[in-house]
Write a protein that holds these residues in place. Structure first.
Motif, mmCIF file in Angstrom:
data_model
loop_
_atom_site.group_PDB
_atom_site.id
_atom_site.type_symbol
_atom_site.label_atom_id
_atom_site.label_comp_id
_atom_site.label_asym_id
_atom_site.label_seq_id
_atom_site.Cartn_x
_atom_site.Cartn_y
_atom_site.Cartn_z
ATOM 1 N N GLU A 97 -6.921 2.933 36.350
ATOM 2 C CA GLU A 97 -5.925 3.722 35.899
ATOM 3 C C GLU A 97 -5.298 4.197 37.034
ATOM 4 N N CYS A 98 -3.635 4.032 37.201
ATOM 5 C CA CYS A 98 -2.921 4.497 38.180
ATOM 6 C C CYS A 98 -2.274 5.802 38.000
ATOM 7 N N LYS A 99 -1.963 6.707 38.806
ATOM 8 C CA LYS A 99 -1.215 7.808 38.581
ATOM 9 C C LYS A 99 -0.155 8.069 39.496
ATOM 10 N N ALA A 100 0.809 8.698 39.618
ATOM 11 C CA ALA A 100 1.791 8.968 40.415
ATOM 12 C C ALA A 100 1.270 9.939 41.432
ATOM 13 N N PRO A 101 1.557 9.798 42.817
ATOM 14 C CA PRO A 101 0.951 10.711 43.811
ATOM 15 C C PRO A 101 1.075 12.067 43.410
ATOM 16 N N HIS A 102 2.187 12.629 42.750
ATOM 17 C CA HIS A 102 1.876 14.086 42.421
ATOM 18 C C HIS A 102 1.244 14.506 41.270
ATOM 19 N N ILE A 103 0.648 13.447 40.774
ATOM 20 C CA ILE A 103 -0.135 13.722 39.467
ATOM 21 C C ILE A 103 -1.848 13.833 39.881
ATOM 22 N N ALA A 104 -2.181 15.333 39.453
ATOM 23 C CA ALA A 104 -3.555 15.505 39.934
ATOM 24 C C ALA A 104 -4.290 14.583 39.007
ATOM 25 N N LEU A 105 -5.886 14.184 39.451
ATOM 26 C CA LEU A 105 -6.606 13.599 38.841
ATOM 27 C C LEU A 105 -7.676 14.445 38.053
ATOM 28 N N THR A 106 -7.275 14.902 36.953
ATOM 29 C CA THR A 106 -8.020 15.903 36.283
ATOM 30 C C THR A 106 -9.071 15.300 35.129
ATOM 31 N N GLN A 107 -9.745 15.942 34.711
ATOM 32 C CA GLN A 107 -10.539 15.530 33.604
ATOM 33 C C GLN A 107 -9.795 14.730 32.651
ATOM 34 N N THR A 108 -8.482 15.115 32.224
ATOM 35 C CA THR A 108 -7.559 14.361 31.423
ATOM 36 C C THR A 108 -7.451 12.929 31.629
ATOM 37 N N VAL A 109 -7.438 12.575 33.126
ATOM 38 C CA VAL A 109 -7.158 11.191 33.382
ATOM 39 C C VAL A 109 -8.493 10.680 33.362
ATOM 40 N N PHE A 110 -9.758 11.165 33.648
ATOM 41 C CA PHE A 110 -10.908 10.569 33.431
ATOM 42 C C PHE A 110 -11.146 10.021 31.974
ATOM 43 N N ASP A 111 -10.759 11.315 31.009
ATOM 44 C CA ASP A 111 -10.785 10.999 29.425
ATOM 45 C C ASP A 111 -10.010 9.824 29.128
ATOM 46 N N GLN A 112 -8.772 9.604 29.502
ATOM 47 C CA GLN A 112 -8.053 8.566 29.288
ATOM 48 C C GLN A 112 -8.625 7.326 29.587
ATOM 49 N N ILE A 113 -8.975 6.909 30.804
ATOM 50 C CA ILE A 113 -9.663 5.807 31.314
ATOM 51 C C ILE A 113 -11.053 5.441 30.388
ATOM 52 N N GLY A 114 -11.654 6.695 30.001
ATOM 53 C CA GLY A 114 -12.926 6.544 29.255
ATOM 54 C C GLY A 114 -12.412 5.911 27.740
ATOM 55 N N ARG A 115 -11.509 6.260 27.534
ATOM 56 C CA ARG A 115 -10.990 5.925 25.983
ATOM 57 C C ARG A 115 -10.894 4.465 26.236
ATOM 58 N N TYR A 116 -9.908 4.140 27.089
ATOM 59 C CA TYR A 116 -9.735 2.603 27.293
ATOM 60 C C TYR A 116 -10.758 1.725 27.699
ATOM 61 N N ASN A 117 -11.659 2.404 28.269
ATOM 62 C CA ASN A 117 -12.809 1.500 28.675
ATOM 63 C C ASN A 117 -13.858 1.254 27.498
ATOM 64 N N HIS A 118 -13.847 2.224 26.636
ATOM 65 C CA HIS A 118 -14.713 2.228 25.320
ATOM 66 C C HIS A 118 -14.189 0.798 24.745
ATOM 67 N N VAL A 119 -12.800 0.305 24.658
ATOM 68 C CA VAL A 119 -12.591 -0.840 24.438
ATOM 69 C C VAL A 119 -12.960 -2.051 25.105
ATOM 70 N N HIS A 120 -12.573 -1.640 26.440
ATOM 71 C CA HIS A 120 -12.817 -2.950 27.528
ATOM 72 C C HIS A 120 -14.273 -3.210 27.716
ATOM 73 N N ARG A 121 -14.934 -2.045 27.802
ATOM 74 C CA ARG A 121 -16.612 -1.958 28.149
ATOM 75 C C ARG A 121 -16.387 -2.642 29.726
ATOM 76 N N ALA A 122 -15.905 -2.211 30.751
ATOM 77 C CA ALA A 122 -15.900 -2.860 31.955
ATOM 78 C C ALA A 122 -16.890 -2.104 32.648
ATOM 79 N N PRO A 123 -17.723 -2.830 33.660
ATOM 80 C CA PRO A 123 -18.781 -1.929 34.345
ATOM 81 C C PRO A 123 -18.381 -1.053 35.399
ATOM 82 N N TYR A 124 -17.207 -1.246 35.716
ATOM 83 C CA TYR A 124 -16.602 -0.271 36.678
ATOM 84 C C TYR A 124 -15.019 -0.017 36.295
ATOM 85 N N VAL A 125 -14.854 1.249 36.803
ATOM 86 C CA VAL A 125 -13.557 1.975 36.702
ATOM 87 C C VAL A 125 -13.170 2.629 37.816
ATOM 88 N N VAL A 126 -11.649 2.662 38.058
ATOM 89 C CA VAL A 126 -11.207 3.217 39.173
ATOM 90 C C VAL A 126 -10.075 4.062 38.876
#
Length: 147
Positions: free
Chosen positions: A89-118
């Motif tokens: 999951e990529c964000k613009a440089p001015h966007i803080a990597l908050t829990q909201t961003v981790f929640d977003q990739i977690g939702r996406y990975n709930h579908v994909h089930r990749a063993p690694y996330v960045v």
């Protein structure tokens, strides 16, 4: 575009009707250059050149259906058997990597089930190993090696 905490690369840009575009090696076309796209292109080149991920197994801006809504994953890497391996999951440089961003990739990975996330905003990067059986997440010091 701002300097990122990622290796530089030889990129191609052009202007279309006064707007900047950057060439995407994966999609084989020029795409609109936004701050998030700047980070995505750096991540793609990092995976290709520094970690030797196979280009044919990387997908940018792929679709995923989540709660009956169409979403787009920034970068998805497949393993040699065609299974999801790494979700980015990529964000613009001015966007803080908050829990909201981790929640977003977690939702996406709930579908994909990749063993690694960045998660990255180009300045800060978090690499995690996900255990889908226990729902555990382990933070890693580096991107996973492609095997």
């Amino acid at each position: 575009m701002v300097a990122l905490n990622l290796p530089t690369f030889a990129y191609k840009t052009k202007q279309v009707e006064g707007k900047p575009y950057i060439f995407d090696l994966l999609r084989r076309k020029y795409v609109r250059l936004s701050p998030e796209e700047w980070v995505r292109q750096h991540i793609i080149h990092l995976l290709l050149t520094h970690y030797a991920y196979p280009k044919a197994l990387i997908r940018a801006e792929g679709g995923v259906v989540l709660n009956q809504t169409q979403k787009r994953t920034d970068v998805l890497v497949f393993d040699r058997q065609g299974q999801p391996f790494l979700l980015v999951e990529c964000k613009a440089p001015h966007i803080a990597l908050t829990q909201t961003v981790f929640d977003q990739i977690g939702r996406y990975n709930h579908v994909h089930r990749a063993p690694y996330v960045v998660v990255s905003n180009g300045l800060v990067h978090y690499c995690c190993c996900v255990d889908h059986d226990t729902a555990g997440v382990t933070f890693m010091d580096d991107f996973p090696a492609f095997t």
